[in-house]
Motif scaffolding. Structure first.
Motif, PDB file in Angstrom:
ATOM      1  N   VAL A  43       0.842  -1.200   0.000  1.00 50.76           N
ATOM      2  CA  VAL A  43       0.000   0.000   0.000  1.00 50.76           C
ATOM      3  C   VAL A  43       0.877   1.249   0.000  1.00 50.76           C
ATOM      4  O   VAL A  43       0.602   2.214  -0.723  1.00 50.76           O
ATOM      5  CB  VAL A  43      -0.965  -0.011   1.197  1.00 50.76           C
ATOM      6  CG1 VAL A  43      -1.710   1.295   1.320  1.00 50.76           C
ATOM      7  CG2 VAL A  43      -1.934  -1.169   1.096  1.00 50.76           C
ATOM      8  N   ALA A  44       1.944   1.243   0.788  1.00 49.92           N
ATOM      9  CA  ALA A  44       2.846   2.401   0.843  1.00 49.92           C
ATOM     10  C   ALA A  44       3.509   2.640  -0.513  1.00 49.92           C
ATOM     11  O   ALA A  44       3.640   3.788  -0.945  1.00 49.92           O
ATOM     12  CB  ALA A  44       3.890   2.190   1.926  1.00 49.92           C
ATOM     13  N   LYS A  50       4.508   6.858  -8.885  1.00 50.88           N
ATOM     14  CA  LYS A  50       3.681   7.466  -9.929  1.00 50.88           C
ATOM     15  C   LYS A  50       3.575   6.563 -11.152  1.00 50.88           C
ATOM     16  O   LYS A  50       3.026   6.936 -12.169  1.00 50.88           O
ATOM     17  CB  LYS A  50       4.282   8.810 -10.373  1.00 50.88           C
ATOM     18  CG  LYS A  50       4.351   9.837  -9.293  1.00 50.88           C
ATOM     19  CD  LYS A  50       3.012  10.447  -9.045  1.00 50.88           C
ATOM     20  CE  LYS A  50       3.173  11.581  -8.047  1.00 50.88           C
ATOM     21  NZ  LYS A  50       1.940  12.087  -7.575  1.00 50.88           N
ATOM     22  N   VAL A  51       4.130   5.367 -11.031  1.00 51.09           N
ATOM     23  CA  VAL A  51       4.149   4.413 -12.141  1.00 51.09           C
ATOM     24  C   VAL A  51       2.924   3.513 -12.036  1.00 51.09           C
ATOM     25  O   VAL A  51       2.520   3.132 -10.951  1.00 51.09           O
ATOM     26  CB  VAL A  51       5.443   3.561 -12.079  1.00 51.09           C
ATOM     27  CG1 VAL A  51       5.482   2.549 -13.201  1.00 51.09           C
ATOM     28  CG2 VAL A  51       6.655   4.453 -12.120  1.00 51.09           C
ATOM     29  N   ARG A  52       2.339   3.188 -13.176  1.00 53.54           N
ATOM     30  CA  ARG A  52       1.201   2.263 -13.165  1.00 53.54           C
ATOM     31  C   ARG A  52       1.652   0.895 -12.700  1.00 53.54           C
ATOM     32  O   ARG A  52       2.784   0.481 -12.934  1.00 53.54           O
ATOM     33  CB  ARG A  52       0.598   2.160 -14.557  1.00 53.54           C
ATOM     34  CG  ARG A  52      -0.077   3.418 -15.010  1.00 53.54           C
ATOM     35  CD  ARG A  52      -0.745   3.256 -16.349  1.00 53.54           C
ATOM     36  NE  ARG A  52      -0.312   2.009 -17.012  1.00 53.54           N
ATOM     37  CZ  ARG A  52      -0.544   1.724 -18.257  1.00 53.54           C
ATOM     38  NH1 ARG A  52      -1.195   2.554 -19.005  1.00 53.54           N
ATOM     39  NH2 ARG A  52      -0.135   0.590 -18.790  1.00 53.54           N
ATOM     40  N   PHE A  53       0.758   0.168 -12.044  1.00 55.16           N
ATOM     41  CA  PHE A  53       1.075  -1.141 -11.474  1.00 55.16           C
ATOM     42  C   PHE A  53       1.517  -2.130 -12.543  1.00 55.16           C
ATOM     43  O   PHE A  53       2.407  -2.956 -12.323  1.00 55.16           O
ATOM     44  CB  PHE A  53      -0.144  -1.673 -10.715  1.00 55.16           C
ATOM     45  CG  PHE A  53       0.109  -2.970 -10.025  1.00 55.16           C
ATOM     46  CD1 PHE A  53       0.917  -3.028  -8.907  1.00 55.16           C
ATOM     47  CD2 PHE A  53      -0.456  -4.145 -10.500  1.00 55.16           C
ATOM     48  CE1 PHE A  53       1.156  -4.225  -8.262  1.00 55.16           C
ATOM     49  CE2 PHE A  53      -0.220  -5.351  -9.870  1.00 55.16           C
ATOM     50  CZ  PHE A  53       0.587  -5.387  -8.743  1.00 55.16           C
ATOM     51  N   VAL A  54       0.943  -2.037 -13.722  1.00 55.93           N
ATOM     52  CA  VAL A  54       1.247  -2.969 -14.817  1.00 55.93           C
ATOM     53  C   VAL A  54       2.698  -2.813 -15.268  1.00 55.93           C
ATOM     54  O   VAL A  54       3.332  -3.791 -15.690  1.00 55.93           O
ATOM     55  CB  VAL A  54       0.277  -2.732 -15.991  1.00 55.93           C
ATOM     56  CG1 VAL A  54       0.612  -3.589 -17.181  1.00 55.93           C
ATOM     57  CG2 VAL A  54      -1.147  -2.946 -15.549  1.00 55.93           C
ATOM     58  N   GLU A  55       3.246  -1.611 -15.135  1.00 59.23           N
ATOM     59  CA  GLU A  55       4.614  -1.375 -15.601  1.00 59.23           C
ATOM     60  C   GLU A  55       5.659  -2.106 -14.769  1.00 59.23           C
ATOM     61  O   GLU A  55       6.797  -2.267 -15.213  1.00 59.23           O
ATOM     62  CB  GLU A  55       4.906   0.121 -15.646  1.00 59.23           C
ATOM     63  CG  GLU A  55       4.164   0.818 -16.755  1.00 59.23           C
ATOM     64  CD  GLU A  55       4.743   2.174 -17.079  1.00 59.23           C
ATOM     65  OE1 GLU A  55       5.968   2.347 -16.972  1.00 59.23           O
ATOM     66  OE2 GLU A  55       3.957   3.060 -17.425  1.00 59.23           O
ATOM     67  N   GLU A  66      12.392   4.151 -11.002  1.00 51.44           N
ATOM     68  CA  GLU A  66      11.545   5.292 -10.637  1.00 51.44           C
ATOM     69  C   GLU A  66      11.102   5.199  -9.177  1.00 51.44           C
ATOM     70  O   GLU A  66      11.066   6.203  -8.460  1.00 51.44           O
ATOM     71  CB  GLU A  66      10.338   5.366 -11.563  1.00 51.44           C
ATOM     72  CG  GLU A  66       9.484   6.591 -11.395  1.00 51.44           C
ATOM     73  CD  GLU A  66      10.187   7.888 -11.764  1.00 51.44           C
ATOM     74  OE1 GLU A  66       9.829   8.934 -11.204  1.00 51.44           O
ATOM     75  OE2 GLU A  66      11.109   7.842 -12.597  1.00 51.44           O
ATOM     76  N   LEU A  67      10.758   4.000  -8.726  1.00 52.58           N
ATOM     77  CA  LEU A  67      10.369   3.801  -7.335  1.00 52.58           C
ATOM     78  C   LEU A  67      11.525   4.126  -6.388  1.00 52.58           C
ATOM     79  O   LEU A  67      11.334   4.781  -5.366  1.00 52.58           O
ATOM     80  CB  LEU A  67       9.888   2.364  -7.114  1.00 52.58           C
ATOM     81  CG  LEU A  67       9.464   2.014  -5.695  1.00 52.58           C
ATOM     82  CD1 LEU A  67       8.271   2.849  -5.264  1.00 52.58           C
ATOM     83  CD2 LEU A  67       9.148   0.531  -5.599  1.00 52.58           C
ATOM     84  N   GLY A  68      12.726   3.678  -6.733  1.00 55.18           N
ATOM     85  CA  GLY A  68      13.900   4.006  -5.926  1.00 55.18           C
ATOM     86  C   GLY A  68      14.147   5.501  -5.866  1.00 55.18           C
ATOM     87  O   GLY A  68      14.486   6.041  -4.801  1.00 55.18           O
TER      88      GLY A  68
END
Length: 107
Positions: A43-44, A50-55, A66-68
């Motif tokens: 959830v966090a 900001k990236v779509r889950f599918v990516e 991007e997450l990092g």
């Protein structure tokens, strides 16, 4: 933009209570004590990125990079707020465990 201390305190309280409540209800219904503490990091991540889950499956390298980047650029206030949500999820697990130990059978 800097965060007002009152807004920070209210946000901490809201995240703690929100995830405590959700965790408590999930623990009662699913009868798995630490379910919200395990789900909370997902959830966090969904809150932060900001990236779509599918990516994460189609373009993994970009998505995790991007997450990092998003993790490293979080403000201290954001980290404190997210940690209060994790504390609420853990507190719900502890509360359910104590209630079951004292003989309360929920659902």
């Amino acid at each position: 933009m800097p965060m007002n201390i009152v807004v920070l305190l209210i946000s901490i309280l809201l995240f703690f209570v929100l995830f405590f409540g959700i965790g408590f209800i999930l623990n009662m219904i699913l009868r798995m004590t630490w379910v919200m503490a395990v789900i909370y990091p997902i959830v966090a991540i969904l809150i932060i990125d900001k990236v779509r889950f599918v990516e994460y499956f189609t373009n993994s390298k970009y998505a995790f990079k991007e997450l990092g980047h998003r993790f490293t650029t979080l403000a201290t206030a954001d980290i404190i707020i997210l940690l209060s949500g994790l504390a609420g999820a853990i507190a719900s697990g502890i509360t359910i465990k104590l209630l079951r130990k004292n003989g309360y059978q929920m659902f």
